[in-house]
Design a protein around this motif. Structure first.
Motif, PDB file in Angstrom:
ATOM      1  N   THR A 133      -7.101  50.207 -84.287  1.00  0.00           N
ATOM      2  CA  THR A 133      -8.047  50.701 -83.298  1.00  0.00           C
ATOM      3  C   THR A 133      -9.141  49.662 -83.087  1.00  0.00           C
ATOM      4  O   THR A 133      -9.699  49.118 -84.043  1.00  0.00           O
ATOM      5  N   TRP A 134      -9.432  49.417 -81.795  1.00  0.00           N
ATOM      6  CA  TRP A 134     -10.430  48.426 -81.415  1.00  0.00           C
ATOM      7  C   TRP A 134     -11.603  49.116 -80.722  1.00  0.00           C
ATOM      8  O   TRP A 134     -11.419  50.058 -79.962  1.00  0.00           O
ATOM      9  N   VAL A 135     -12.806  48.632 -81.015  1.00  0.00           N
ATOM     10  CA  VAL A 135     -14.029  49.146 -80.389  1.00  0.00           C
ATOM     11  C   VAL A 135     -14.841  47.959 -79.893  1.00  0.00           C
ATOM     12  O   VAL A 135     -14.510  46.796 -80.160  1.00  0.00           O
ATOM     13  N   TRP A 136     -15.919  48.237 -79.171  1.00  0.00           N
ATOM     14  CA  TRP A 136     -16.783  47.157 -78.690  1.00  0.00           C
ATOM     15  C   TRP A 136     -17.363  46.382 -79.878  1.00  0.00           C
ATOM     16  O   TRP A 136     -17.764  46.957 -80.880  1.00  0.00           O
ATOM     17  N   ASP A 137     -17.412  45.068 -79.752  1.00  0.00           N
ATOM     18  CA  ASP A 137     -17.960  44.223 -80.816  1.00  0.00           C
ATOM     19  C   ASP A 137     -19.478  44.147 -80.657  1.00  0.00           C
ATOM     20  O   ASP A 137     -20.017  43.217 -80.046  1.00  0.00           O
ATOM     21  N   THR A 138     -20.142  45.120 -81.205  1.00  0.00           N
ATOM     22  CA  THR A 138     -21.601  45.227 -81.055  1.00  0.00           C
ATOM     23  C   THR A 138     -22.348  44.142 -81.819  1.00  0.00           C
ATOM     24  O   THR A 138     -23.560  43.977 -81.636  1.00  0.00           O
ATOM     25  N   GLU A 139     -21.648  43.392 -82.665  1.00  0.00           N
ATOM     26  CA  GLU A 139     -22.307  42.317 -83.402  1.00  0.00           C
ATOM     27  C   GLU A 139     -22.138  40.959 -82.745  1.00  0.00           C
ATOM     28  O   GLU A 139     -22.698  39.951 -83.217  1.00  0.00           O
ATOM     29  N   ALA A 140     -21.382  40.889 -81.656  1.00  0.00           N
ATOM     30  CA  ALA A 140     -21.149  39.608 -80.986  1.00  0.00           C
ATOM     31  C   ALA A 140     -22.458  39.067 -80.416  1.00  0.00           C
ATOM     32  O   ALA A 140     -23.205  39.783 -79.750  1.00  0.00           O
ATOM     33  N   THR A 141     -22.739  37.806 -80.671  1.00  0.00           N
ATOM     34  CA  THR A 141     -23.996  37.208 -80.197  1.00  0.00           C
ATOM     35  C   THR A 141     -23.999  36.992 -78.692  1.00  0.00           C
ATOM     36  O   THR A 141     -25.065  36.856 -78.088  1.00  0.00           O
ATOM     37  N   ASP A 142     -22.826  36.958 -78.081  1.00  0.00           N
ATOM     38  CA  ASP A 142     -22.744  36.766 -76.630  1.00  0.00           C
ATOM     39  C   ASP A 142     -22.405  38.070 -75.901  1.00  0.00           C
ATOM     40  O   ASP A 142     -21.771  38.071 -74.846  1.00  0.00           O
ATOM     41  N   GLY A 143     -22.849  39.183 -76.454  1.00  0.00           N
ATOM     42  CA  GLY A 143     -22.683  40.456 -75.772  1.00  0.00           C
ATOM     43  C   GLY A 143     -21.313  41.070 -75.958  1.00  0.00           C
ATOM     44  O   GLY A 143     -20.463  40.564 -76.691  1.00  0.00           O
ATOM     45  N   VAL A 144     -21.097  42.187 -75.273  1.00  0.00           N
ATOM     46  CA  VAL A 144     -19.821  42.893 -75.379  1.00  0.00           C
ATOM     47  C   VAL A 144     -18.976  42.750 -74.116  1.00  0.00           C
ATOM     48  O   VAL A 144     -17.751  42.909 -74.151  1.00  0.00           O
ATOM     49  N   TRP A 145     -19.625  42.444 -72.998  1.00  0.00           N
ATOM     50  CA  TRP A 145     -18.922  42.400 -71.707  1.00  0.00           C
ATOM     51  C   TRP A 145     -19.754  41.571 -70.748  1.00  0.00           C
ATOM     52  O   TRP A 145     -20.962  41.408 -70.927  1.00  0.00           O
ATOM     53  N   GLY A 146     -19.112  41.007 -69.747  1.00  0.00           N
ATOM     54  CA  GLY A 146     -19.848  40.239 -68.749  1.00  0.00           C
ATOM     55  C   GLY A 146     -18.985  39.132 -68.171  1.00  0.00           C
ATOM     56  O   GLY A 146     -17.767  39.116 -68.364  1.00  0.00           O
ATOM     57  N   ASN A 147     -19.618  38.208 -67.473  1.00  0.00           N
ATOM     58  CA  ASN A 147     -18.837  37.138 -66.862  1.00  0.00           C
ATOM     59  C   ASN A 147     -19.308  35.769 -67.331  1.00  0.00           C
ATOM     60  O   ASN A 147     -20.310  35.620 -68.032  1.00  0.00           O
ATOM     61  N   GLY A 148     -18.537  34.761 -66.958  1.00  0.00           N
ATOM     62  CA  GLY A 148     -18.824  33.396 -67.374  1.00  0.00           C
ATOM     63  C   GLY A 148     -17.822  32.453 -66.758  1.00  0.00           C
ATOM     64  O   GLY A 148     -17.100  32.814 -65.819  1.00  0.00           O
ATOM     65  N   ALA A 149     -17.779  31.238 -67.284  1.00  0.00           N
ATOM     66  CA  ALA A 149     -16.930  30.189 -66.710  1.00  0.00           C
ATOM     67  C   ALA A 149     -15.510  30.273 -67.256  1.00  0.00           C
ATOM     68  O   ALA A 149     -15.289  30.204 -68.467  1.00  0.00           O
ATOM     69  N   TYR A 150     -14.561  30.399 -66.344  1.00  0.00           N
ATOM     70  CA  TYR A 150     -13.140  30.481 -66.694  1.00  0.00           C
ATOM     71  C   TYR A 150     -12.691  29.198 -67.382  1.00  0.00           C
ATOM     72  O   TYR A 150     -12.944  28.089 -66.914  1.00  0.00           O
ATOM     73  N   THR A 154     -16.060  31.304 -74.034  1.00  0.00           N
ATOM     74  CA  THR A 154     -15.155  32.118 -74.857  1.00  0.00           C
ATOM     75  C   THR A 154     -15.658  33.546 -74.967  1.00  0.00           C
ATOM     76  O   THR A 154     -15.131  34.338 -75.749  1.00  0.00           O
ATOM     77  N   GLY A 155     -16.655  33.872 -74.182  1.00  0.00           N
ATOM     78  CA  GLY A 155     -17.231  35.198 -74.082  1.00  0.00           C
ATOM     79  C   GLY A 155     -18.196  35.176 -72.915  1.00  0.00           C
ATOM     80  O   GLY A 155     -18.349  34.142 -72.249  1.00  0.00           O
ATOM     81  N   PRO A 156     -18.851  36.275 -72.615  1.00  0.00           N
ATOM     82  CA  PRO A 156     -19.805  36.290 -71.507  1.00  0.00           C
ATOM     83  C   PRO A 156     -20.807  35.138 -71.628  1.00  0.00           C
ATOM     84  O   PRO A 156     -21.373  34.899 -72.698  1.00  0.00           O
ATOM     85  N   GLY A 157     -20.992  34.405 -70.529  1.00  0.00           N
ATOM     86  CA  GLY A 157     -21.875  33.247 -70.575  1.00  0.00           C
ATOM     87  C   GLY A 157     -22.919  33.214 -69.479  1.00  0.00           C
ATOM     88  O   GLY A 157     -23.923  32.514 -69.600  1.00  0.00           O
ATOM     89  N   TRP A 158     -22.670  33.931 -68.382  1.00  0.00           N
ATOM     90  CA  TRP A 158     -23.614  33.968 -67.273  1.00  0.00           C
ATOM     91  C   TRP A 158     -24.349  35.307 -67.274  1.00  0.00           C
ATOM     92  O   TRP A 158     -25.502  35.397 -67.638  1.00  0.00           O
ATOM     93  N   TRP A 159     -23.628  36.332 -66.842  1.00  0.00           N
ATOM     94  CA  TRP A 159     -24.201  37.687 -66.908  1.00  0.00           C
ATOM     95  C   TRP A 159     -23.704  38.308 -68.200  1.00  0.00           C
ATOM     96  O   TRP A 159     -22.523  38.601 -68.351  1.00  0.00           O
ATOM     97  N   ILE A 160     -24.605  38.459 -69.155  1.00  0.00           N
ATOM     98  CA  ILE A 160     -24.244  38.926 -70.494  1.00  0.00           C
ATOM     99  C   ILE A 160     -24.738  40.355 -70.677  1.00  0.00           C
ATOM    100  O   ILE A 160     -25.938  40.614 -70.622  1.00  0.00           O
ATOM    101  N   VAL A 161     -23.802  41.269 -70.874  1.00  0.00           N
ATOM    102  CA  VAL A 161     -24.151  42.673 -71.105  1.00  0.00           C
ATOM    103  C   VAL A 161     -24.132  42.930 -72.601  1.00  0.00           C
ATOM    104  O   VAL A 161     -23.078  42.884 -73.242  1.00  0.00           O
ATOM    105  N   GLN A 162     -25.317  43.171 -73.165  1.00  0.00           N
ATOM    106  CA  GLN A 162     -25.426  43.477 -74.579  1.00  0.00           C
ATOM    107  C   GLN A 162     -25.065  44.944 -74.821  1.00  0.00           C
ATOM    108  O   GLN A 162     -24.993  45.749 -73.882  1.00  0.00           O
ATOM    109  N   ALA A 163     -24.841  45.280 -76.086  1.00  0.00           N
ATOM    110  CA  ALA A 163     -24.431  46.638 -76.448  1.00  0.00           C
ATOM    111  C   ALA A 163     -25.411  47.677 -75.917  1.00  0.00           C
ATOM    112  O   ALA A 163     -24.997  48.749 -75.451  1.00  0.00           O
ATOM    113  N   ALA A 164     -26.713  47.372 -75.948  1.00  0.00           N
ATOM    114  CA  ALA A 164     -27.732  48.342 -75.513  1.00  0.00           C
ATOM    115  C   ALA A 164     -27.646  48.662 -74.028  1.00  0.00           C
ATOM    116  O   ALA A 164     -28.138  49.708 -73.584  1.00  0.00           O
TER     117      ALA A 164
END
Length: 278
Positions: A133-150, A154-164
């Motif tokens: 079972t997988w859940v949101w990685d609330t400890e990730a320093t680059d947020g849990v979701w968002g966009n960035g450079a293809y 390696t994770g959200p880099g432009w618009w970074i949505v944090q767990a909060a």
């Protein structure tokens, strides 16, 4: 009928590639094999008791195809080695006859320890190769979701949505069961099924040959019938996304990326950061 056709074609191709006229009789010259004939000519040996490693040989030489209980082809030839993928419960040996019919037999196997299994199985389904079972990685320093450079981030880099801030995004987009507190996805190896916190079910598949950039990803993970948490393309009307790049990570974290349509390296892509639920 379709599956049988594929097996026949695969076996025929194997015979054309591996048949040695000095060691193997031509299929056109021999009578149809019976199950007893086939089992007497093929030897399956478990390399170490309880492990998923096997060797096979044929005498007189005969090209055979060996698959697991789900039809995954593990080996083709007159002799060789086999690495069974979990969960392995039986091996089926097939041979093609001169009239294109197939003769086969099945041998049950017992596996207590898996070795030499591709890492993707352990990562997706856990160290016991059952389900994870997988859940949101609330400890990730680059947020849990968002966009960035293809192919760069390696994770959200432009618009970074944090767990909060994730819950409001999920609710606004109609994914109320994908929030930090409620959201989860479960992968089960048997049937390669996926379940989600929103009550949807489906299947997953992967292609480790579809690497888009060495050192950045290890292939693709595709969903059918459902998507991962908040698996949408926000700039395309929140259209559901079914195919993702698996980014290089470790066994307890799953990072996914999906580019926007037409994006090249450095273009807009979306990122998902998950962790294994303890």
């Amino acid at each position: 009928m379709i599956k049988k056709t594929y097996i026949t074609l695969a076996l025929a191709a194997g015979i054309l590639l591996s048949c040695d006229p000095m060691t193997e009789e031509s299929p056109a010259l021999r009578p149809n094999l019976t199950e007893s004939d086939l089992s007497s000519r093929v030897t399956l040996t478990q390399t170490n008791a309880g492990q998923n490693l096997f060797s096979f040989s044929t005498n007189p030489a005969l090209t055979v195809q060996i698959s697991d209980q789900d039809g995954n082809i593990l080996a083709t030839g007159t002799e060789g080695s086999i690495v069974g993928i979990p969960p392995l419960t039986s091996l089926t040996v097939r041979a093609i006859n001169q009239d294109a019919s197939i003769t086969s037999f099945t041998q049950e196997v017992t596996i207590n320890e898996y070795v030499n299994v591709p890492a993707i199985y352990r990562q997706l389904f856990g160290p016991d190769y059952t389900s994870r079972t997988w859940v949101w990685d609330t400890e990730a320093t680059d947020g849990v979701w968002g966009n960035g450079a293809y192919m760069n981030n390696t994770g959200p880099g432009w618009w970074i949505v944090q767990a909060a801030d994730l819950n409001q995004q999920a609710i606004d987009k109609g994914y109320t069961e994908d929030t930090i507190e409620k959201g989860w996805i479960r992968f089960t190896l048997a049937g390669r099924t996926v379940e989600t916190s929103r009550g949807e079910t489906g299947t997953i598949s992967w292609d480790l040959s579809a690497v888009v950039k060495e050192g950045w990803d290890i292939g693709t993970l595709s969903f059918s019938g459902t998507t991962p948490l908040l698996g949408i393309q926000p700039n395309a009307g929140n259209a559901k996304e079914y195919t993702y790049h698996i980014l290089v990570t470790d066994d307890n974290h799953l990072r996914l990326c999906a580019p926007e349509a037409g994006a090249g390296e450095g273009g807009t892509a979306w990122f998902w950061n998950f962790k294994a639920k303890e």
